[in-house]
Design an enzyme around this catalytic site. Sequence first.
Site, PDB file in Angstrom:
ATOM      1  N   PHE A 148      39.687  63.290  37.891  1.00 49.34           N
ATOM      2  CA  PHE A 148      39.442  64.742  37.873  1.00 49.34           C
ATOM      3  C   PHE A 148      40.001  65.327  39.157  1.00 49.34           C
ATOM      4  O   PHE A 148      39.654  64.875  40.245  1.00 49.34           O
ATOM      5  CB  PHE A 148      37.946  65.045  37.786  1.00 49.34           C
ATOM      6  N   ASP A 233      42.404  61.822  46.593  1.00 44.97           N
ATOM      7  CA  ASP A 233      41.558  63.001  46.403  1.00 44.97           C
ATOM      8  C   ASP A 233      40.144  62.579  46.786  1.00 44.97           C
ATOM      9  O   ASP A 233      39.456  61.900  46.021  1.00 44.97           O
ATOM     10  CB  ASP A 233      41.650  63.457  44.938  1.00 44.97           C
ATOM     11  N   LYS A 262      34.600  70.006  48.872  1.00 40.84           N
ATOM     12  CA  LYS A 262      33.176  70.219  48.610  1.00 40.84           C
ATOM     13  C   LYS A 262      32.274  70.387  49.858  1.00 40.84           C
ATOM     14  O   LYS A 262      31.859  71.500  50.149  1.00 40.84           O
ATOM     15  CB  LYS A 262      32.669  69.143  47.664  1.00 40.84           C
TER      16      LYS A 262
END
Length: 405
Positions: A148, A233, A262
């Site tokens: 993702f 990532d 995040k």
Amino acid sequence: MTSLSLPLEIAGAASDDNPSSDLLGVYKRAPMRFVRGEGVELIDDNGKRYLDFVSGIGVNALGYGDSELEAALANALKSGLIHVSNLYRNDPAEELAATLVELSFASKVFFCNSGAEANEGAFKFVRKWARASGNAAKTEIVALRGGFHGRLFASLAATDRPSYRSPFRPLAGGFSICERDLRDLETALDQETVAAVIVEPVQGEGGVRVLDVGFLAGLRELTRERNVALIFDEIQCGLGRTGHLFAYERVNVIPDILTLAKPIAGGLPMGAVLMTDDIASAMNPGEHGTTFGGGPLVAAVAKHVVGRLSNPGLLAAVRENGEWMRERLDELVGKSDRIRTVRGVGMMWGIDVVEPAADIVRRAWGQGLLLLTAGEHTLRLLPPLVITRDDLGRGVAMLEEAIGA
Ligand SMILES: *Cc1c(COP(=O)(O)O)cnc(C)c1O
């Protein structure tokens, strides 16, 4: 739109389909409205407390109402500068970049505003780098099964989730998805056409899959041989979540470029792309940009957060609590035929369940526990990194109840 007044039970079960909300219905929202946060708990408008194993999807690593974080924010506001643009220099951004360079493999940092934006930037940088290294056809980006990387066009093209992708075809070109298998990657990573491969060292949304050290080391070797950039990532698994500041440190495999977002600015929106000198040197003024990225307020707060998350004591506690969680969750697997298996590391856990995971998430609300899913039959736990073992134990007990273990 007119608002309907619904009886409480119905309103409680409603989501954005609820005509009383003017928010676009792209989320199936839970009925709770949170009005306060304290430590590792959220408090709703009825005063009910929830132990938070979600952390705003891996963002609130320091929990809620952290006085040092609040002081860093208040202090940053004193300059009168929330934003100045990237047309001028600003100290907080330069200091934050210096901190990240000091703490990582990287030589240069680009700041933006979200995870997807960080990945989209990384894709541009590696394409420019691959071109600069001589081959105009070297443009393709390979992503992995279960990965993702975000919801924008290029990051979506790198995301392996059919339901996220298919309504929006055609997606950005030049992306393909490969199995998490070195043999397949040997075929996929064509030296003449592939610029980069993007990998989450621990896949988050795709079910909490901790990629094998041997696989990542083999991929590093292969990408080096083929002159393909390796992008990690670490938007979800980075910044302390695995008990190491960066997930790559756990496996000792060094990427060429790494994306963060995040938790980096304590809940303020920020993304970052960290890269080697080699990749950075391919980029020139005018070739990429963003209005808000690395503004003085968000960067000052991020500097505080990165300082806290790189604290060796905090990282050691995450590792130790992570091992303790592994034991607790393994016990649950042993006790219950409603759990198939458990995967994870640090404060990042996935639990494969027999029932639809969303049903368990809903039951856990009743207990006062917030959980995530990662696919239809996987529960995902992302507690704040500052959580104590007592609170973890309390959460596992509620989890056990909610699963019906
Ligand atoms: C959340 C996430 C993203 C996307 O970040 P946004 O800020 O939502 O755009 C990308 N990659 C990974 C691994 C993520 O967990």
